[in-house]
Design an enzyme around this catalytic site. Structure first.
Site, PDB file in Angstrom:
ATOM      1  N   LYS A   1       0.862  -1.236   0.001  1.00  0.00           N
ATOM      2  CA  LYS A   1      -0.146   0.130   0.111  1.00  0.00           C
ATOM      3  C   LYS A   1       0.721   1.273   0.038  1.00  0.00           C
ATOM      4  CE  LYS A   1      -3.136   0.587   3.487  1.00  0.00           C
ATOM      5  NZ  LYS A   1      -3.155   1.990   4.201  1.00  0.00           N
TER       6      LYS A   1
ATOM      7  N   ARG B   1      -8.374  11.630  13.212  1.00  0.00           N
ATOM      8  CA  ARG B   1      -7.148  11.488  13.119  1.00  0.00           C
ATOM      9  C   ARG B   1      -6.021  12.814  13.001  1.00  0.00           C
ATOM     10  NH1 ARG B   1      -5.664   6.679   9.017  1.00  0.00           N
ATOM     11  NH2 ARG B   1      -3.538   7.088  10.046  1.00  0.00           N
TER      12      ARG B   1
ATOM     13  N   SER C   1       7.264   9.483  11.768  1.00  0.00           N
ATOM     14  CA  SER C   1       6.481   8.977  10.915  1.00  0.00           C
ATOM     15  C   SER C   1       6.928   9.258   9.432  1.00  0.00           C
ATOM     16  CB  SER C   1       5.245  10.272  11.009  1.00  0.00           C
ATOM     17  OG  SER C   1       4.300  10.363   9.886  1.00  0.00           O
TER      18      SER C   1
ATOM     19  N   GLN D   1       5.111   9.052   6.848  1.00  0.00           N
ATOM     20  CA  GLN D   1       4.103   9.838   5.989  1.00  0.00           C
ATOM     21  C   GLN D   1       4.346  11.426   6.400  1.00  0.00           C
ATOM     22  OE1 GLN D   1       0.105   9.026   7.143  1.00  0.00           O
ATOM     23  NE2 GLN D   1       0.267   6.985   6.591  1.00  0.00           N
TER      24      GLN D   1
ATOM     25  N   ASP E   1       2.126  -1.002  12.322  1.00  0.00           N
ATOM     26  CA  ASP E   1       0.867  -1.304  11.787  1.00  0.00           C
ATOM     27  C   ASP E   1       0.416  -2.986  12.001  1.00  0.00           C
ATOM     28  OD1 ASP E   1       0.115   0.904  10.613  1.00  0.00           O
ATOM     29  OD2 ASP E   1       0.956   0.287   8.577  1.00  0.00           O
TER      30      ASP E   1
ATOM     31  N   ARG F   1      -7.351  -3.416   9.984  1.00  0.00           N
ATOM     32  CA  ARG F   1      -6.271  -4.206  10.312  1.00  0.00           C
ATOM     33  C   ARG F   1      -6.869  -5.259  11.690  1.00  0.00           C
ATOM     34  NH1 ARG F   1      -2.204  -3.503   7.295  1.00  0.00           N
ATOM     35  NH2 ARG F   1      -1.558  -1.343   6.671  1.00  0.00           N
TER      36      ARG F   1
END
Length: 676
Positions: free
Chosen positions: A19, A120, A167, A169, A315, A388
């Site tokens: 992903k 979030r 992070s 991201q 994750d 998940r």
């Protein structure tokens, strides 16, 4: 397969494309000038959100397939979108594209998402982008630092940023912002985060400087187009590594898995717990190491997980926690406070669900303490829409002796649309495990014997009797979910039309050939059919689908397929379900059955008012009534009421009145069930 209470796993599984790499492949292809060929992309809901957002920014992204080409035209063609960018449930889409937009001087976009994504935190990416000179407005409630959020691009300043949350991201967003604006970006990392952005940028000619302390993007860098082959997602492969680890015998081959060392923490934890994992055919593709894993069952031992290894398995921690519940001794997870701001508060959600299944588990501020055991697990799992969690507890549900229901099995489409199919294949045809009659929506396991069976209210009736809108209203009044079975027939009709085959040539087999494209997810109030991981409500209500849906609904195998989806969706929670055959073939044991009827002229008038948004003429009503008579004849075998159904004639009754009657009946039924 399951034999006399033993689980034997065998076969090969190629989990879907990674992903993280899939998102970045699309974004970098959009930023480049020239052609980028992408193979093996993950066609999940999250990745579809990135593709849709890029299209809104002016990029020509074709339909996501196993092998396609993006023809990038560089940053200059990117423009402000005409409407908000819908990021659905994807934090990666939001944060990476916020970075890109921040570096595009003079352009702006509003970012929106679903309820989970909107909760979030986005300030952690917004603050460094604002420090670079971008303007970012949080447009929700006062004090809320999540979506909706508007990003105004600017000519940015260089930045040196300490990535305290490790992070990937945030790091990726800053690198994209620096690339778009042509300025230097330095990201220091006390703990190393995933490095897919760095690897993919360097493969496209960007002169990054990477070391153990972080990454530096020099000013004035340009991207060069490069083809991408997306390896299998190690996070998705982890679920089946866990299944093999907890099985009694056999082995699973997990093919072409990305073995990037920033992503393989879960496999290292499993090895420490005693799992045997071998690597074959190791090689490097596009800067990423990949290989095939062979995973065999093991006598599992508890372990401690924390510190620098947490970012490498963040994750996968829900699945690791579920494996720990089957390991000897104690497992302690610490330093994982990041889990509290994922798609759900994963620490609390995992702890509460494990506890509900009978596992001894303690919630910690930054993790959990789990005492393993071998007793049967029985109970219901609340996923909070978190893919998940659904997959982790789905794996536990596949073990002999466990009876676990999953409230939202359809949410796995966010990252692994074919999960339930692959799970069914891995455990074998004779396994007790819950699995889908056809992918991707599995019927959950039966409720525990001590639990009350879910309340099912079926609402049936001929075409245009108002059953769908009435059912939705009733569900809202009762605070339960609404399931529109007709939407599944429309979804099949939609994909059949998309195939280009003439409707006269449709057969059940040909129509069902594309059924794998259809999934569903539970929203707060309904079951939403998805096509290729995306909702298509407007298209499913289009005239072409309406014209041909009866042809599809009349096919026996198609009805069986749809019935399976509806039963799966309605098996775990209280529902109001509408459609043909609902009270007879689909839910013959529904506790309350309603059959709506109305005069043909009135049904025609109501349908036209809904379609046209105005008062129809008598001529229009007459034409529509004629069409309804023909439709009634075509649907005659499906539109008969169940013997124990309550018939309500709505010809002279307002919808509010009919809803009031049904709600009163439903509440009486609830009271009766509680008393028995």
């Amino acid at each position: 397969m399951s034999t006399l209470g033993r689980l034997v796993v065998r076969g090969a599984i190629r989990a879907p494309g990674d992903k993280s790499i899939s998102h970045r492949a699309l974004i970098l292809a959009a930023m480049c000038e020239g052609e980028t060929r992408i193979c093996g992309l993950l066609p999940s809901a999250d990745v579809h959100a990135t593709a849709a957002a890029l299209r809104a920014l002016g990029v020509s992204i074709p339909a996501l397939d196993a092998d396609f080409v993006v023809r990038g035209r560089g940053l200059a063609v990117l423009h402000s979108p005409e409407s908000a960018l819908d990021c659905a449930n994807s934090g990666t889409t939001t944060r990476l594209l916020a970075g890109l937009l921040a570096g595009l001087d003079g352009r702006n976009a509003r970012f929106e998402g679903d309820a989970s994504l909107s909760r979030r935190p986005m300030r952690r990416v917004a603050e460094p982008l604002m420090a670079m000179g971008a303007r970012i407005d949080f447009e929700g409630a006062s004090g809320h630092d999540g979506l909706p959020m508007r990003v105004h691009g600017a000519a940015l300043r260089p930045i040196r940023f300490v990535n305290t949350h490790a992070s990937a991201q945030v790091k990726g967003a800053l690198l994209l912002a620096g690339l778009a604006s042509g300025v230097e970006v330095v990201v220091a990392e006390p703990r190393r985060s995933r490095d897919h952005s760095e690897r993919m940028l360097m493969a496209r000619g960007v002169a990054l400087q990477c070391d153990a302390q972080g990454v530096t993007l020099p000013a004035g860098q340009r991207l060069v187009a490069a083809d991408v082959t997306v390896p299998s997602d190690p996070s998705s492969a982890t679920f089946f590594a866990a299944l093999a680890a907890m099985a009694d015998a056999g082995a699973l081959r997990l093919e072409q898995v990305c073995l990037n060392p920033t992503r393989t923490g879960a496999f290292d934890v499993f090895r420490r717990m005693g799992v045997r994992i071998e690597v074959e055919d190791a090689r490097e593709v596009g800067g990423e190491p990949i290989g095939t894993l062979i995973v065999s069952p093991a006598a599992l031992q508890g372990t401690h997980i924390g510190g620098v290894e947490i970012p490498r398995c963040i994750d996968e921690l829900p699945m690791i926690a579920c494996v720990a519940a089957r390991a000897a001794g104690e497992t302690v997870i610490t330093g994982a406070q990041e889990l509290r701001v994922k798609e759900s508060d994963r620490i609390r959600a995992v702890v509460e669900n494990l506890r509900g299944l009978g596992v001894a588990v303690e919630e910690l501020p930054d993790g959990m303490r789990i005492q393993g055991g071998t007793g049967p697990m029985v109970g219901h799992v609340a996923t909070q829409g978190d893919h998940r969690l659904a997959m982790a507890f789905g794996i536990l549900g596949a073990l002999p002796g466990n009876t676990i229901t999953i409230d939202d099995p359809g949410c796995v489409a966010v990252s692994y649309p074919g999960f339930w199919r692959d799970l069914a294949n891995a455990v074998g045809p004779s396994s007790h495990a819950a699995r889908a009659p056809s992918p991707p929506a599995p019927p959950p396991s039966a409720p525990p014997p001590s639990a009350r069976a879910p309340l099912v209210i079926s609402i049936d009736g001929p075409a245009a009797s108002g059953k769908s809108s009435t059912a939705q209203w009733v569900a809202d009044e009762l605070d339960v979910r609404h399931v529109d079975s007709g939407a599944f027939y429309r979804a099949l009709t939609f994909v059949a039309l998309e195939s280009g085959m003439a409707p006269d040539a449709w057969t059940p087999e040909r129509v069902l050939t594309s059924a794998h494209r259809i999934g569903w997810r539970l929203t707060a109030r309904s079951v939403l059919p998805m096509v290729d991981g995306l909702p298509q409500d407007e298209a499913l209500r289009g005239s072409a689908v309406t014209r041909h849906v009866s042809r599809v609904a009349a096919m026996g195998p198609v009805r069986a397929w749809v019935n399976g989806q509806v039963r799966a969706a309605g098996a775990a929670v209280d529902v109001v379900v509408d459609g043909r055959d609902i009270g007879t073939a689909v839910f013959p044991n529904a506790q309350l059955k309603i059959f709506l009827i109305a005069d043909t002229w009135e049904r025609a008038r109501r349908r036209l008012v809904q379609r046209l948004g105005r008062r129809p003429t008598d001529v229009e009503i007459a034409e529509e009534a004629e069409a309804l008579v023909a439709r009634d004849a075509q649907d005659a075998t499906q539109s008969a009421p169940a013997r124990d159904a309550i018939t309500i004639d709505t010809t002279t009754v307002t919808q509010a009145e009919q809803v009031e009657r049904i709600v009163a009946l439903a509440r009486a039924t609830r009271e009766r069930l509680r008393a028995t």
